[in-house]
Write a protein that holds these residues in place. Structure first.
Motif, PDB file in Angstrom:
ATOM      1  N   TRP A   1       0.850  -1.177   0.000  1.00 47.76           N
ATOM      2  CA  TRP A   1       0.000   0.000   0.000  1.00 47.76           C
ATOM      3  C   TRP A   1       0.887   1.228   0.000  1.00 47.76           C
ATOM      4  O   TRP A   1       2.069   1.152   0.301  1.00 47.76           O
ATOM      5  CB  TRP A   1      -1.007  -0.005   1.152  1.00 47.76           C
ATOM      6  CG  TRP A   1      -0.445   0.010   2.533  1.00 47.76           C
ATOM      7  CD1 TRP A   1      -0.331   1.098   3.359  1.00 47.76           C
ATOM      8  CD2 TRP A   1       0.055  -1.097   3.293  1.00 47.76           C
ATOM      9  NE1 TRP A   1       0.211   0.734   4.560  1.00 47.76           N
ATOM     10  CE2 TRP A   1       0.449  -0.612   4.560  1.00 47.76           C
ATOM     11  CE3 TRP A   1       0.214  -2.458   3.037  1.00 47.76           C
ATOM     12  CZ2 TRP A   1       1.000  -1.432   5.540  1.00 47.76           C
ATOM     13  CZ3 TRP A   1       0.752  -3.271   4.015  1.00 47.76           C
ATOM     14  CH2 TRP A   1       1.135  -2.760   5.246  1.00 47.76           C
ATOM     15  N   LEU A   2       0.303   2.371  -0.393  1.00 48.48           N
ATOM     16  CA  LEU A   2       1.072   3.601  -0.560  1.00 48.48           C
ATOM     17  C   LEU A   2       0.354   4.732   0.140  1.00 48.48           C
ATOM     18  O   LEU A   2      -0.872   4.726   0.238  1.00 48.48           O
ATOM     19  CB  LEU A   2       1.192   3.978  -2.041  1.00 48.48           C
ATOM     20  CG  LEU A   2       1.863   3.031  -3.006  1.00 48.48           C
ATOM     21  CD1 LEU A   2       0.897   1.994  -3.492  1.00 48.48           C
ATOM     22  CD2 LEU A   2       2.395   3.807  -4.166  1.00 48.48           C
ATOM     23  N   GLU A   3       1.130   5.738   0.557  1.00 47.90           N
ATOM     24  CA  GLU A   3       0.529   6.938   1.119  1.00 47.90           C
ATOM     25  C   GLU A   3       1.409   8.147   0.823  1.00 47.90           C
ATOM     26  O   GLU A   3       2.603   8.020   0.570  1.00 47.90           O
ATOM     27  CB  GLU A   3       0.307   6.792   2.621  1.00 47.90           C
ATOM     28  CG  GLU A   3       1.566   6.593   3.424  1.00 47.90           C
ATOM     29  CD  GLU A   3       1.298   6.491   4.917  1.00 47.90           C
ATOM     30  OE1 GLU A   3       0.423   7.217   5.426  1.00 47.90           O
ATOM     31  OE2 GLU A   3       1.971   5.683   5.564  1.00 47.90           O
ATOM     32  N   ALA A   4       0.769   9.304   0.824  1.00 48.08           N
ATOM     33  CA  ALA A   4       1.467  10.576   0.630  1.00 48.08           C
ATOM     34  C   ALA A   4       1.192  11.426   1.874  1.00 48.08           C
ATOM     35  O   ALA A   4       0.314  12.270   1.873  1.00 48.08           O
ATOM     36  CB  ALA A   4       0.968  11.262  -0.631  1.00 48.08           C
ATOM     37  N   PRO A   5       1.939  11.195   2.951  1.00 51.97           N
ATOM     38  CA  PRO A   5       1.611  11.849   4.220  1.00 51.97           C
ATOM     39  C   PRO A   5       1.965  13.334   4.310  1.00 51.97           C
ATOM     40  O   PRO A   5       1.301  14.080   5.021  1.00 51.97           O
ATOM     41  CB  PRO A   5       2.396  11.048   5.258  1.00 51.97           C
ATOM     42  CG  PRO A   5       3.538  10.476   4.502  1.00 51.97           C
ATOM     43  CD  PRO A   5       3.033  10.245   3.102  1.00 51.97           C
ATOM     44  N   THR A   6       3.000  13.780   3.585  1.00 49.89           N
ATOM     45  CA  THR A   6       3.479  15.154   3.789  1.00 49.89           C
ATOM     46  C   THR A   6       3.318  16.078   2.582  1.00 49.89           C
ATOM     47  O   THR A   6       3.434  17.287   2.726  1.00 49.89           O
ATOM     48  CB  THR A   6       4.966  15.154   4.191  1.00 49.89           C
ATOM     49  OG1 THR A   6       5.735  14.552   3.141  1.00 49.89           O
ATOM     50  CG2 THR A   6       5.190  14.383   5.481  1.00 49.89           C
ATOM     51  N   GLU A   7       3.101  15.506   1.404  1.00 52.93           N
ATOM     52  CA  GLU A   7       2.938  16.324   0.198  1.00 52.93           C
ATOM     53  C   GLU A   7       2.296  15.485  -0.900  1.00 52.93           C
ATOM     54  O   GLU A   7       2.250  14.267  -0.816  1.00 52.93           O
ATOM     55  CB  GLU A   7       4.291  16.866  -0.278  1.00 52.93           C
ATOM     56  CG  GLU A   7       5.301  15.791  -0.644  1.00 52.93           C
ATOM     57  CD  GLU A   7       6.663  16.362  -1.021  1.00 52.93           C
ATOM     58  OE1 GLU A   7       6.717  17.292  -1.845  1.00 52.93           O
ATOM     59  OE2 GLU A   7       7.664  15.864  -0.486  1.00 52.93           O
ATOM     60  N   ASP A   8       1.772  16.159  -1.920  1.00 54.23           N
ATOM     61  CA  ASP A   8       1.214  15.437  -3.061  1.00 54.23           C
ATOM     62  C   ASP A   8       2.304  14.581  -3.684  1.00 54.23           C
ATOM     63  O   ASP A   8       3.472  14.971  -3.735  1.00 54.23           O
ATOM     64  CB  ASP A   8       0.691  16.410  -4.131  1.00 54.23           C
ATOM     65  CG  ASP A   8      -0.507  17.219  -3.658  1.00 54.23           C
ATOM     66  OD1 ASP A   8      -1.093  16.872  -2.610  1.00 54.23           O
ATOM     67  OD2 ASP A   8      -0.858  18.203  -4.343  1.00 54.23           O
ATOM     68  N   GLY A   9       1.907  13.407  -4.177  1.00 50.91           N
ATOM     69  CA  GLY A   9       2.874  12.515  -4.799  1.00 50.91           C
ATOM     70  C   GLY A   9       2.341  11.935  -6.092  1.00 50.91           C
ATOM     71  O   GLY A   9       1.138  11.992  -6.375  1.00 50.91           O
ATOM     72  N   GLU A  10       3.255  11.394  -6.863  1.00 48.34           N
ATOM     73  CA  GLU A  10       2.890  10.796  -8.139  1.00 48.34           C
ATOM     74  C   GLU A  10       3.883   9.681  -8.446  1.00 48.34           C
ATOM     75  O   GLU A  10       5.084   9.838  -8.226  1.00 48.34           O
ATOM     76  CB  GLU A  10       2.942  11.869  -9.224  1.00 48.34           C
ATOM     77  CG  GLU A  10       2.332  11.483 -10.524  1.00 48.34           C
ATOM     78  CD  GLU A  10       2.244  12.677 -11.461  1.00 48.34           C
ATOM     79  OE1 GLU A  10       2.451  12.454 -12.669  1.00 48.34           O
ATOM     80  OE2 GLU A  10       1.984  13.814 -11.014  1.00 48.34           O
ATOM     81  N   VAL A  11       3.365   8.564  -8.927  1.00 55.51           N
ATOM     82  CA  VAL A  11       4.205   7.431  -9.305  1.00 55.51           C
ATOM     83  C   VAL A  11       3.738   6.869 -10.634  1.00 55.51           C
ATOM     84  O   VAL A  11       2.596   7.068 -11.044  1.00 55.51           O
ATOM     85  CB  VAL A  11       4.189   6.296  -8.238  1.00 55.51           C
ATOM     86  CG1 VAL A  11       4.788   6.766  -6.933  1.00 55.51           C
ATOM     87  CG2 VAL A  11       2.792   5.747  -8.024  1.00 55.51           C
TER      88      VAL A  11
END
Length: 106
Positions: free
Chosen positions: A80-90
């Protein structure tokens, strides 16, 4: 050669750029504070960070990915993935690799 471009209007979620029976390419946009729930794939999964910091989890490990880093997982590995501190993209590549086919036949 084929060139695929993401839609900059997509601000959250998956955008399938290419798909065939044993291969797909997906751009995944994860807004800050969002978690992509625990799941697994029947295929080998490669995740390449292209924007922000993404925290990538498996049942045994946690890794923070930054742009330019990648993770490769075996089929059926929960993650699973999360973006806790800023927007993210993969970019997420699902594929059946030659060694996957051979292992499945043994």
């Amino acid at each position: 050669m084929q060139v695929f471009s993401g839609n900059p209007e997509i601000k959250q979620g998956p955008e399938r750029l290419f798909a065939k029976k044993f291969y797909s390419l997906v751009r995944l946009v994860i807004p800050q504070g969002t978690t992509i729930k625990r799941h697994r794939s029947l295929m080998t999964v490669t995740v390449v960070a292209i924007k922000g910091q993404i925290v990538f989890h498996t049942d045994d490990e946690e890794t923070t990915l930054v742009p330019g880093q990648a993770i490769v997982m075996e089929p059926m590995e929960f993650h699973w993935l999360e973006a806790p501190t800023e927007d993210g993209e993969v970019m997420v590549i699902h594929g059946v690799l030659a060694h996957d086919k051979k292992q499945n036949q043994e």
